[in-house]
Design an enzyme around this catalytic site. Sequence first.
Site, short mmCIF file in Angstrom:
data_model
loop_
_atom_site.label_atom_id
_atom_site.label_comp_id
_atom_site.label_asym_id
_atom_site.label_seq_id
_atom_site.Cartn_x
_atom_site.Cartn_y
_atom_site.Cartn_z
NE ARG A 84 81.90 0.77 -58.58
CZ ARG A 84 82.18 -0.16 -57.66
NH1 ARG A 84 82.45 0.17 -56.42
NH2 ARG A 84 82.21 -1.42 -57.99
CG HIS A 128 78.66 -4.73 -55.37
ND1 HIS A 128 79.35 -3.54 -55.53
CD2 HIS A 128 79.13 -5.27 -54.23
CE1 HIS A 128 80.20 -3.38 -54.52
NE2 HIS A 128 80.08 -4.42 -53.71
CD GLU A 173 86.13 -5.76 -54.10
OE1 GLU A 173 85.86 -6.67 -53.28
OE2 GLU A 173 86.57 -4.67 -53.75
CG ASN A 290 86.79 -1.68 -55.73
OD1 ASN A 290 86.62 -0.70 -56.46
ND2 ASN A 290 85.82 -2.56 -55.50
CE1 TYR A 292 87.82 -1.52 -50.82
CE2 TYR A 292 87.45 -0.15 -48.88
CZ TYR A 292 86.98 -0.73 -50.04
OH TYR A 292 85.68 -0.52 -50.43
CD GLU A 351 84.01 -0.94 -53.42
OE1 GLU A 351 84.50 -1.42 -52.39
OE2 GLU A 351 83.17 -1.53 -54.12
C1 BGC Z 1 83.28 -4.35 -51.62
C2 BGC Z 1 82.20 -3.65 -50.82
C3 BGC Z 1 82.56 -3.73 -49.34
C4 BGC Z 1 83.86 -3.00 -49.15
C5 BGC Z 1 84.32 -2.91 -47.71
C6 BGC Z 1 84.68 -4.04 -51.18
O1 BGC Z 1 85.46 -5.16 -51.27
O2 BGC Z 1 83.11 -4.11 -52.99
O3 BGC Z 1 80.96 -4.21 -51.09
O4 BGC Z 1 81.57 -3.21 -48.53
O5 BGC Z 1 84.87 -3.67 -49.86
O6 BGC Z 1 84.66 -4.13 -47.18
#
Ligand code: BGC
Length: 443
Positions: A84, A128, A173, A290, A292, A351
């Site tokens: 990606r 992006h 995002e 995405n 995290y 992501e």
């Molecule tokens: C973004 C990336 C960023 C990653 C880590 C995501 O929100 O798409 O560009 O590097 O988080 O913070």
Amino acid sequence: MTGGTFETTSPALPPAFEFGVATSAYQIEGAWNTDGKGPSIWDTFSHTPGKVAGDIPGDVACDSYHHYPLDLAALRELGVDGYRMSLSWSRLLPEGAGALNPAGVSYYDRVIDGLLEAGIRPNITLYHWDLPQALEDRGGWPNRDVAEWFADYAAKAGELFGDRVTRWSTLNEPIALWVGYALGGFAPGRTDPRAARQAMHNAMLAHGSGSEIGIVLDVWKRQPYSDSSADVALAQRGEDDGHRFFLDTLLGGGYSARLETRLHADGTFPEVHDDDLATIAAPIDYLGLNVYSRVVVNSKTQDPNTWAPSDPHPGGNFLDNGAEYYPRAVYEALEMVRDDYGWIGPVFITENGMPDGPHADPEHDEERIRYVRGFLEWIARAAAEGADVRGYYLWSLLDNYEWSAAFTQRFGLYRIDPETFARVPKDSARWYRDVIARHRAAR
Ligand code: BGC
């Protein structure tokens, strides 16, 4: 790359499940003013004193523009199914619209062809975060004309690469527009909430006006710290601002009454024309998420306007970098799009990853392995329960340029040798390679 020593997990993921890694143009390419590339808002922003860590701009980054064969070699070594990446709009169209830059076209041709030769599927993001500066000078995302500029750019990209690229996403995002236009923390560094909400609405309009097939949203679910009404309301507000603003129009038929009421009250409700909602809700082929972690919302300590993560909370399970390790977040995100928006179509986790903490060993990054393994296990569980989750893209292939944090946050499976630009695998790279190989063998 010599053998990994880590035990690999083989979660019961569907046989066709795709493994990949993700990057973005501004974060890796460098060559910011080479061969006819026009400046983007990130070039301007990162060159403005005081905006990015150490005042180090992304002029060189991982220099993938000159060293992309090293990226391709690393991708082959990992054995990923997909890669990606994003296109730099102003490398292709230096003025944002109008004439193409042949050197930019040739660069992406070479990268895409190299991926296909390696049997790796390119998965391309059109936007992006690096709007051409020329378009910012014409009003940027808050200017409704952006939908047209974007549609033209998307059409050109499709004409140039659509013969070889079969999976696209429009935006990565779009919440980053809030950070760029309201909070000033990202390019273009404006602090105008009204313009920011309009930018977010226009971005969704731009998404719907292209012929593209997916969009990537980030989901940070909010968990109220307590059941006090203040914590619950702040958690709802955080979700409304963070991801529901986009999901409501994409899949929910329009902005929710709760969101509308609040944005009208604070004067930031965007101008919405008659057909906008129908345009935004144009069918998509997949949803990119995405994920995290989550945010635990404590109304006593959290600033509702910035959503800076609240203080460490009891029971938290923190990584060396200070973030909460909460792999169930991905399961909850999949559940949320299904239960709240009725989305049962394909989802890619576009992501997921973590930056090294202050005590990390630059090459022996056990924590990253544990982190990724945890997320894969929760994805496998969701898949076993029926979620149509089709792939996982680890952020990121490389230690790259982390926006305002510049090089102070390292997310890569590979570090970059500062002298030679060699891509040096960390333990996580070996581990991920083994996970992919095992999955492939089990297919
Ligand atoms: C973004 C990336 C960023 C990653 C880590 C995501 O929100 O798409 O560009 O590097 O988080 O913070």
